[in-house]
Design an enzyme around this catalytic site. Sequence first.
Site, PDB file in Angstrom:
ATOM      1  N   HIS A   5     -61.338  35.417 -43.606  1.00  0.00           N
ATOM      2  CA  HIS A   5     -59.953  35.005 -43.396  1.00  0.00           C
ATOM      3  C   HIS A   5     -59.325  35.805 -42.246  1.00  0.00           C
ATOM      4  O   HIS A   5     -58.446  36.640 -42.480  1.00  0.00           O
ATOM      5  CB  HIS A   5     -59.147  35.237 -44.691  1.00  0.00           C
ATOM      6  CG  HIS A   5     -59.750  34.611 -45.926  1.00  0.00           C
ATOM      7  ND1 HIS A   5     -59.493  35.060 -47.199  1.00  0.00           N
ATOM      8  CD2 HIS A   5     -60.590  33.547 -46.065  1.00  0.00           C
ATOM      9  CE1 HIS A   5     -60.140  34.307 -48.090  1.00  0.00           C
ATOM     10  NE2 HIS A   5     -60.821  33.394 -47.427  1.00  0.00           N
ATOM     11  N   GLU A  65     -64.172  36.111 -22.173  1.00  0.00           N
ATOM     12  CA  GLU A  65     -65.311  36.188 -23.086  1.00  0.00           C
ATOM     13  C   GLU A  65     -65.458  34.962 -23.997  1.00  0.00           C
ATOM     14  O   GLU A  65     -66.563  34.630 -24.443  1.00  0.00           O
ATOM     15  CB  GLU A  65     -65.075  37.438 -23.943  1.00  0.00           C
ATOM     16  CG  GLU A  65     -66.246  38.004 -24.652  1.00  0.00           C
ATOM     17  CD  GLU A  65     -65.802  39.076 -25.650  1.00  0.00           C
ATOM     18  OE1 GLU A  65     -64.592  39.366 -25.752  1.00  0.00           O
ATOM     19  OE2 GLU A  65     -66.681  39.587 -26.339  1.00  0.00           O
ATOM     20  N   HIS A 117     -68.201  33.517 -44.097  1.00  0.00           N
ATOM     21  CA  HIS A 117     -66.852  32.967 -44.258  1.00  0.00           C
ATOM     22  C   HIS A 117     -65.890  34.132 -44.449  1.00  0.00           C
ATOM     23  O   HIS A 117     -66.177  35.057 -45.205  1.00  0.00           O
ATOM     24  CB  HIS A 117     -66.795  32.042 -45.473  1.00  0.00           C
ATOM     25  CG  HIS A 117     -65.405  31.727 -45.915  1.00  0.00           C
ATOM     26  ND1 HIS A 117     -64.518  31.009 -45.134  1.00  0.00           N
ATOM     27  CD2 HIS A 117     -64.719  32.043 -47.040  1.00  0.00           C
ATOM     28  CE1 HIS A 117     -63.368  30.904 -45.773  1.00  0.00           C
ATOM     29  NE2 HIS A 117     -63.457  31.526 -46.928  1.00  0.00           N
ATOM     30  N   HIS A 173     -56.495  28.759 -44.104  1.00  0.00           N
ATOM     31  CA  HIS A 173     -57.429  29.456 -45.007  1.00  0.00           C
ATOM     32  C   HIS A 173     -58.323  30.455 -44.266  1.00  0.00           C
ATOM     33  O   HIS A 173     -58.217  31.653 -44.494  1.00  0.00           O
ATOM     34  CB  HIS A 173     -58.272  28.424 -45.775  1.00  0.00           C
ATOM     35  CG  HIS A 173     -59.251  29.034 -46.728  1.00  0.00           C
ATOM     36  ND1 HIS A 173     -59.688  28.407 -47.853  1.00  0.00           N
ATOM     37  CD2 HIS A 173     -59.910  30.226 -46.713  1.00  0.00           C
ATOM     38  CE1 HIS A 173     -60.538  29.186 -48.518  1.00  0.00           C
ATOM     39  NE2 HIS A 173     -60.680  30.289 -47.826  1.00  0.00           N
ATOM     40  N   GLU A 219     -68.470  29.514 -52.595  1.00  0.00           N
ATOM     41  CA  GLU A 219     -68.663  28.682 -51.401  1.00  0.00           C
ATOM     42  C   GLU A 219     -70.147  28.462 -51.094  1.00  0.00           C
ATOM     43  O   GLU A 219     -70.504  28.087 -49.969  1.00  0.00           O
ATOM     44  CB  GLU A 219     -67.958  29.299 -50.185  1.00  0.00           C
ATOM     45  CG  GLU A 219     -66.486  29.587 -50.351  1.00  0.00           C
ATOM     46  CD  GLU A 219     -65.605  28.336 -50.487  1.00  0.00           C
ATOM     47  OE1 GLU A 219     -66.152  27.210 -50.492  1.00  0.00           O
ATOM     48  OE2 GLU A 219     -64.371  28.500 -50.600  1.00  0.00           O
TER      49      GLU A 219
END
Length: 282
Positions: free
Chosen positions: A143, A171, A141, A212, A118
């Site tokens: 998941h 929050e 990044h 994803h 990525e």
Amino acid sequence: MAQEKFINSPYVTEMRKITRGLYQHGWDERNGGNVSYRLKPDEVNQYTDTTAILRNVPIDFDATELAGQYFLVTGTGRYFKNVYDNPEGDVGLVQIAKDGHSVDIHWGYNDGAQPTSEFPAHLMTHIKRLRVDSDQRVVMHCHPTNLVAMSFTVPLNEKVFSRLLWKMQAESIVVFPEGLGILPYMTPGTTTIGEATANKMKTFRLVLWPQHGVFAAGDSMDETFGLIETVEKAALIYTTIQAQGGHFLHEITDTDLANLATRFNLAPNPDYMMGQSLVTGQ
Ligand code: 2HA
Ligand code: ZN
């Protein structure tokens, strides 16, 4: 200043701790997830000889705007479970080459690894965020389970999704007042998803890749990790509410959101400040 070993630098230590944290939260199974951390020349030079280049590897997009910049980056195919004990294999220090189409590896990746699949999305995000925030340093990044689950059940509409997350805890609006950017489902690891992510990063610091994961950007490892922790906590509360039947008797109202914005001096996305109530549906 005498050079110390880069492996003992605070930057590698931060990377080891963050990847361990992401793994332990269950957000980076197997080789899931990637992190890039922009380092300044004086930070790098203190710990390693940057005239030494171990390898040069091509990248398949134009990163000229970042030429000369250093990034500490997790390797493609590497397991976050292992980074803490094997940083010199699973992480690399790279410098974007002058032509913008390759990177010089200065440290790490010592068993032949390369930057994350990525990397295009990371570098394009750094470019976009640096234009609006010169302190921008980190792209992450991962998941996060409950947020990904929500991307199957909640309309993929930035206003609807952002308001829902804001209303799950006080929050949320404080930590991500601009809301959550959302892409359509796209194939990961491509320059196309990289460009789409970076475009959203002009206005958001959190971008959902439906079905994803999420991309987050920030000024430090802690801030960026904190963004993901906060959005995922909101998603966990939403999931728990669904498990309790999903019927709202109470909520954080639009007035409550406005009061939070005043109290914490926020500039939330004005389009998201008024809309449907979770209790009345009106
Ligand atoms: O690095 O998470 O999206 C593995 C991934 C790709
Ligand atoms: Zn992923």
